[in-house]
Design an enzyme around this catalytic site. Structure first.
Site, PDB file in Angstrom:
ATOM      1  N   GLU A  71       0.704  -0.655  -0.250  1.00  0.00           N
ATOM      2  CA  GLU A  71       0.489  -0.069   0.149  1.00  0.00           C
ATOM      3  C   GLU A  71       0.201   0.981   0.177  1.00  0.00           C
ATOM      4  OE1 GLU A  71      -3.757   0.046   2.584  1.00  0.00           O
ATOM      5  OE2 GLU A  71      -2.784   1.588   2.812  1.00  0.00           O
ATOM      6  N   TYR A 107      -8.030   1.900  -2.792  1.00  0.00           N
ATOM      7  CA  TYR A 107      -8.972   2.222  -4.137  1.00  0.00           C
ATOM      8  C   TYR A 107      -9.102   4.340  -3.769  1.00  0.00           C
ATOM      9  CZ  TYR A 107     -13.306   2.759  -6.682  1.00  0.00           C
ATOM     10  OH  TYR A 107     -14.550   3.225  -7.212  1.00  0.00           O
TER      11      TYR A 107
END
Ligand SMILES: O=c1ccn([C@@H]2O[C@@H]3COP(=O)(O)O[C@H]3[C@H]2O)c(=O)[nH]1
Ligand SMILES: [Zn+2]
Ligand SMILES: [Zn+2]
Length: 245
Positions: A71, A107
């Site tokens: 991430e 997202y």
């Protein structure tokens, strides 16, 4: 040409004295990050490095000590360094990595809706060599780790076997050494207890002497020092050290 492999961490999943078992593989100016666990950003920082120094990342399987830093890597590449690096990953793992691991954090409507918005995704078929740089040829070898979960070891330049996480498979090691010219083995090593999902030191000690002599131990627990001198000729890898491959 020789490559350099530097373990940015040598610890087992929940080790606290060592970072996650991730590595940098260097071919001249090209640097591949092998697995990117939760601790990878700090581990690189401690070595005076950052994701800026990485040209590609390869994932062996989906556990946090191998993918938990993706991430941060994805965000840093998109918003700080503004480039897409290659993501090498088994074709069986691409969808699960996005849908089950990364989508929740990464997202953003219209910005980041799939892995390809962050990485140049390079899906790899198993048991097939790929040239990923001028001097790195790499093959994914399916292994046994967790029931029902695809996970892979690496065979690099027809000489280095990098187990990542797997249960003991002496036939595979013997086949690589006797039939494919493997000359160096970097193997996960659970120091104690039964090896339900990893290979134990006791199991590795049962390998033939010739194989033990080329075996380097990684992915170990915090009490590694208690086992120095008890490895039957196998060598504990050192975090931060650069190995010539
Ligand atoms: O059946 C299981 C499944 C998992 N685990 C632990 O979870 C960890 C996940 O990362 P890892 O694969 O590096 O190591 C694994 C083990 O430490 C376990 O002990 N038994
Ligand atoms: Zn692991
Ligand atoms: Zn694992």
């Amino acid at each position: 040409m020789n490559l350099e492999l530097q373990m940015i961490g040598t610890g087992s999943a929940f080790a606290k004295n060592y970072f996650n078992n991730n590595a940098l593989l260097r071919d001249g100016a090209f640097t591949l990050l092998i697995d990117c666990g939760v601790t990878a950003p700090l581990a690189l920082h401690r070595l005076g490095k950052s994701f800026e120094d990485v040209d590609a990342v390869l994932i062996t399987h989906i556990h946090a000590d191998h993918v938990g830093g993706l991430e941060e890597l994805g965000f840093k590449m998109k918003f700080t360094y503004k480039r897409k690096i290659k993501l090498y990953i088994a074709e069986t793992l691409t969808e699960i990595l996005w849908e089950h691991t990364l989508k929740g954090g990464l997202y953003q409507e219209g910005e980041i809706t799939c892995l390809e918005d962050l990485f140049e995704v390079c899906p790899l078929a198993p048991n097939k060599p790929y040239d990923i740089s001028d001097h790195i040829r790499l093959e994914l070898i399916p292994n046994r780790h967790i029931p029902g979960k695809n996970s892979y070891s690496l065979y690099i330049n027809e000489k280095l076997f990098y187990s990542s996480d797997m249960v003991f498979d002496p036939e595979l090691l013997e086949r690589l050494v006797e039939q494919r010219g493997c000359r160096m083995i970097m193997h996960d090593c659970q120091l104690e207890g039964p090896g339900n999902v990893h290979t134990t030191l006791t199991e590795l000690r049962s390998l033939p002497e010739r194989i033990r002599g080329m075996t380097y131990l990684m992915h170990y627990g915090d009490n590694k020092d208690d086992f120095v001198g008890k490895t039957a000729g196998m060598t504990f890898m050192e975090q931060g050290r650069i190995y010539t491959v």
